[in-house]
Structure formats: C-alpha cells, structure tokens
Design a protein around this motif. Sequence first.
Motif, PDB file in Angstrom:
ATOM      1  N   ASN A 285       0.783  -1.274   0.066  1.00 29.38           N
ATOM      2  CA  ASN A 285      -0.188   0.086   0.092  1.00 29.38           C
ATOM      3  C   ASN A 285       0.936   1.405   0.041  1.00 29.38           C
ATOM      4  OD1 ASN A 285      -2.551  -1.367  -0.105  1.00 29.38           O
ATOM      5  ND2 ASN A 285      -2.178  -1.690   2.069  1.00 29.38           N
ATOM      6  N   ARG A 286       1.950   1.210  -0.411  1.00 24.79           N
ATOM      7  CA  ARG A 286       2.794   2.191  -0.921  1.00 24.79           C
ATOM      8  C   ARG A 286       3.354   2.222  -2.267  1.00 24.79           C
ATOM      9  NH1 ARG A 286       4.358   5.619   3.565  1.00 24.79           N
ATOM     10  NH2 ARG A 286       6.426   5.971   2.573  1.00 24.79           N
ATOM     11  N   ILE A 287       4.107   3.189  -2.656  1.00 26.08           N
ATOM     12  CA  ILE A 287       4.638   3.242  -3.975  1.00 26.08           C
ATOM     13  C   ILE A 287       6.241   3.224  -3.896  1.00 26.08           C
ATOM     14  CG2 ILE A 287       4.787   4.358  -6.283  1.00 26.08           C
ATOM     15  CD1 ILE A 287       1.984   5.641  -5.205  1.00 26.08           C
ATOM     16  N   ILE A 288       7.146   2.495  -4.654  1.00 26.41           N
ATOM     17  CA  ILE A 288       8.201   2.601  -5.212  1.00 26.41           C
ATOM     18  C   ILE A 288       8.463   3.713  -6.360  1.00 26.41           C
ATOM     19  CG2 ILE A 288      10.541   1.407  -5.798  1.00 26.41           C
ATOM     20  CD1 ILE A 288       9.209  -1.101  -4.802  1.00 26.41           C
ATOM     21  N   ASP A 289       8.914   4.761  -6.067  1.00 21.40           N
ATOM     22  CA  ASP A 289       9.125   5.728  -7.052  1.00 21.40           C
ATOM     23  C   ASP A 289      10.043   5.156  -8.199  1.00 21.40           C
ATOM     24  OD1 ASP A 289       8.717   7.887  -8.695  1.00 21.40           O
ATOM     25  OD2 ASP A 289       9.396   9.537  -7.105  1.00 21.40           O
ATOM     26  N   LEU A 290       9.463   5.142  -9.306  1.00 21.91           N
ATOM     27  CA  LEU A 290      10.383   4.563 -10.419  1.00 21.91           C
ATOM     28  C   LEU A 290      10.913   5.793 -11.213  1.00 21.91           C
ATOM     29  CD1 LEU A 290       8.644   1.443 -11.477  1.00 21.91           C
ATOM     30  CD2 LEU A 290      10.588   1.438 -10.119  1.00 21.91           C
ATOM     31  N   PHE A 291      10.553   6.791 -11.201  1.00 20.85           N
ATOM     32  CA  PHE A 291      10.748   7.807 -12.095  1.00 20.85           C
ATOM     33  C   PHE A 291      12.223   8.465 -11.694  1.00 20.85           C
ATOM     34  CE2 PHE A 291      10.953  12.541 -13.118  1.00 20.85           C
ATOM     35  CZ  PHE A 291      10.765  12.239 -14.502  1.00 20.85           C
ATOM     36  N   PRO A 292      12.440   8.726 -10.549  1.00 23.76           N
ATOM     37  CA  PRO A 292      14.111   8.981 -10.366  1.00 23.76           C
ATOM     38  C   PRO A 292      14.921   7.895 -10.808  1.00 23.76           C
ATOM     39  CG  PRO A 292      12.874   8.719  -8.144  1.00 23.76           C
ATOM     40  CD  PRO A 292      11.873   8.541  -9.115  1.00 23.76           C
ATOM     41  N   LEU A 293      14.510   6.386 -10.752  1.00 27.42           N
ATOM     42  CA  LEU A 293      15.445   5.541 -11.211  1.00 27.42           C
ATOM     43  C   LEU A 293      15.415   5.333 -12.555  1.00 27.42           C
ATOM     44  CD1 LEU A 293      13.816   2.872  -8.264  1.00 27.42           C
ATOM     45  CD2 LEU A 293      15.920   4.404  -8.014  1.00 27.42           C
ATOM     46  N   MET A 294      14.364   5.504 -13.088  1.00 30.77           N
ATOM     47  CA  MET A 294      14.291   5.282 -14.506  1.00 30.77           C
ATOM     48  C   MET A 294      14.229   6.595 -15.546  1.00 30.77           C
ATOM     49  SD  MET A 294      15.067   2.200 -14.744  1.00 30.77           S
ATOM     50  CE  MET A 294      14.170   1.411 -16.304  1.00 30.77           C
ATOM     51  N   GLY A 295      13.826   7.646 -14.938  1.00 28.87           N
ATOM     52  CA  GLY A 295      13.435   8.831 -15.779  1.00 28.87           C
ATOM     53  C   GLY A 295      14.365   9.168 -16.744  1.00 28.87           C
ATOM     54  N   ASN A 296      15.730   8.905 -16.391  1.00 29.90           N
ATOM     55  CA  ASN A 296      16.582   9.300 -17.703  1.00 29.90           C
ATOM     56  C   ASN A 296      16.637   8.441 -18.847  1.00 29.90           C
ATOM     57  OD1 ASN A 296      17.560   6.940 -16.250  1.00 29.90           O
ATOM     58  ND2 ASN A 296      19.664   7.395 -16.784  1.00 29.90           N
ATOM     59  N   LYS A 297      15.593   7.359 -18.866  1.00 33.95           N
ATOM     60  CA  LYS A 297      15.591   6.413 -19.712  1.00 33.95           C
ATOM     61  C   LYS A 297      14.101   6.695 -20.320  1.00 33.95           C
ATOM     62  CE  LYS A 297      17.605   2.507 -20.151  1.00 33.95           C
ATOM     63  NZ  LYS A 297      17.811   0.997 -19.974  1.00 33.95           N
ATOM     64  N   TYR A 298      13.035   6.114 -19.305  1.00 34.77           N
ATOM     65  CA  TYR A 298      11.741   6.358 -19.799  1.00 34.77           C
ATOM     66  C   TYR A 298      10.906   7.244 -18.854  1.00 34.77           C
ATOM     67  CZ  TYR A 298      13.737   1.869 -20.998  1.00 34.77           C
ATOM     68  OH  TYR A 298      14.757   0.798 -21.543  1.00 34.77           O
ATOM     69  N   ILE A 299      10.532   8.088 -19.437  1.00 34.71           N
ATOM     70  CA  ILE A 299       9.873   9.396 -18.734  1.00 34.71           C
ATOM     71  C   ILE A 299       8.252   9.006 -18.071  1.00 34.71           C
ATOM     72  CG2 ILE A 299      11.199  10.925 -19.897  1.00 34.71           C
ATOM     73  CD1 ILE A 299       8.699  11.686 -21.747  1.00 34.71           C
ATOM     74  N   SER A 300       7.881   7.817 -18.494  1.00 33.62           N
ATOM     75  CA  SER A 300       6.430   7.682 -18.187  1.00 33.62           C
ATOM     76  C   SER A 300       6.210   6.147 -18.463  1.00 33.62           C
ATOM     77  CB  SER A 300       5.572   8.310 -19.236  1.00 33.62           C
ATOM     78  OG  SER A 300       5.515   7.815 -20.491  1.00 33.62           O
ATOM     79  N   LEU A 301       5.231   5.715 -17.587  1.00 30.21           N
ATOM     80  CA  LEU A 301       4.779   4.450 -17.722  1.00 30.21           C
ATOM     81  C   LEU A 301       4.482   4.139 -19.351  1.00 30.21           C
ATOM     82  CD1 LEU A 301       3.917   1.674 -16.270  1.00 30.21           C
ATOM     83  CD2 LEU A 301       1.743   2.469 -15.922  1.00 30.21           C
ATOM     84  N   GLN A 302       3.985   4.795 -19.928  1.00 27.89           N
ATOM     85  CA  GLN A 302       3.502   4.458 -21.305  1.00 27.89           C
ATOM     86  C   GLN A 302       4.765   4.464 -22.068  1.00 27.89           C
ATOM     87  OE1 GLN A 302       0.675   7.097 -22.901  1.00 27.89           O
ATOM     88  NE2 GLN A 302       0.733   6.348 -24.911  1.00 27.89           N
ATOM     89  N   ASP A 303       5.840   5.153 -21.862  1.00 27.58           N
ATOM     90  CA  ASP A 303       7.252   5.072 -22.368  1.00 27.58           C
ATOM     91  C   ASP A 303       7.848   3.715 -22.083  1.00 27.58           C
ATOM     92  OD1 ASP A 303       9.089   6.288 -24.064  1.00 27.58           O
ATOM     93  OD2 ASP A 303      10.248   7.076 -22.162  1.00 27.58           O
ATOM     94  N   VAL A 304       7.772   3.204 -20.832  1.00 30.75           N
ATOM     95  CA  VAL A 304       8.031   1.914 -20.546  1.00 30.75           C
ATOM     96  C   VAL A 304       7.643   0.896 -21.269  1.00 30.75           C
ATOM     97  CG1 VAL A 304       8.077   0.248 -18.628  1.00 30.75           C
ATOM     98  CG2 VAL A 304       8.567   2.389 -17.852  1.00 30.75           C
TER      99      VAL A 304
END
Length: 277
Positions: A20-39
């Motif tokens: 019931n919490r979130i692992i924020d992937l944006f700072p981990l992957m934002g340099n490669k994929y800027i959004s879930l749709q991009d993933v």
Amino acid sequence: MKLANFLYKDEKHYGMVQNNRIIDLFPLMGNKYISLQDVLQHNAIAEIEEFQNNKETISFDEVIFLPVIDTPGKILCVGMNYQEKRREFNEKNQAPTIFIRFSDSQIGHNRLIKKPFISAEFDYEGELAVIIGKECYNVTEQESASYIAGYSCYMDGSVRDWQHSWYTAGKNWPATGAFGPFMVTANEIPDPQNLTIKTILNGDIVQNDNTSNMIHKIPELIAYISTFTRLSAGDVIITGSPGGVGMKRVPQLFLQSGDLVEVEIERIGRLSNRISA
C-alpha cells in the motif's frame, strides 16, 4: 507487479505498488523512460522488475492518481459483451460492438467524476481494461496474449440521454471515465476470463458478474480489432460492462452528485471515485 501513474509534487511520476505504498520509479528510470507509457513503448517491463526489492518511498495520500495510461493513442470500447447486458438491451447483433472513448475524457483513482450538468441520465458501467504492451496488427487469437501488458479497472460512465442512436456523444464528456488505480501486469493474471467483476454504488453492489461471461473473449477482441487498426503500446481495450446498469433498473438508478462509485475486479483492485455535479 502493480504499477501506478501519478502526480507527485506537481510532476508526473510512475511507480511500483507494494504494501500500500509506492516505489517511485521515475528517479530511478526517468533518464531512460519518462512515463509508464514510455516503459511499455520500449518493452521495458522486465527492466523495472529489478527494483521490486527497493524500499517504498511514497504513500498514497502524497499522490494524485492519474489514469493508468493518461494519453493512450486509442481507447477502444466494447459494448454489449455480457449476456445479461444483452438481454437488458434486447441486443441481437452477433458481431463485436466497438466504439471510441477519447483520452481527455478520463481521470484517475480517487478523482472526481463530473456528471454533465445537462444530463439527467448519467449511468455507471464497470469494466475490465486491457492494456496493450507492444505494436499489434492483424494478429491471431492464439498470438494475442503476448501483446497484453496488463489489466486494470475502468468506470465507463455513460451519458445515456446523449447516446442517441450511437455511443460516441454519450461517452466523451470530460472526466466521465475513470481508469485505475493500478495496472496489474499480465503475468499476475493467469486467466483474465475468470475474474469476479463488481460495481458498487454507495456501498451497494449494482453489477456483479464474472469475466467468463463475456460474449467476445479477450483474444477474439484483440484479433478482431487488430484486423482493422494497428494497436500500439499503451492503447487500451475496455471489454464491456455486465448487466445491472442504472438505465434498465426499475426504478432507474442514475449517478448523482456526492455518490461514490467503485469498480472492483478480483486480483486487480478497486477503483473509487466520487461524483461531482
């Protein structure tokens, strides 16, 4: 995995939901994929799996949930796809009924659904959403499963008094559709055709069925749709609503300001939204 799309500190982020919490992937992957749709467009679901053991950093109350895919190129909706619904509407057509919802008509989990002020017949429709994971054109039913990224819940609100002879005008008012809260990846749902699906209005179950009762199953829908249009990663197919809609009840039961409407699908989650005038 459960994946979420959200605003955090006024910026678009995406993340993995655990405990019931979130692992924020944006700072981990934002340099490669800027959004879930991009993933999805880069077929990179496997890349984010490596972060499953990371610590959850964000709580749900810190985010504004966006639609799971907030700008899909295509949202294709299937009408009259459960036997009870077909009986309610005396539907005789045997071919899949397909219509379009625009991406700017949808909102995320816990956001306000807007009842159009000129409508007296705003109806609920709980549905299973299928999210496409890679480009898909003219595929067979047997191939279709490999093109699915995951599944989610959808409240496909219907402005009945604007549907007239077809659905488009009744389906595309701003903030009348809700999509979420999460995308559950396809590997977590071994049989999408055996899921309990419910719509709950102010605590009362108003739709209650199983996806096994779809007339046109998911593989057939993907094969049929991909015959006439090319599907891309992030496109969404909404697979139809069970019987029990407000329009066909006696007396009729339409959504009003202040109502709480929820769509709950087994193994996927519960999408919750209040109605605003």
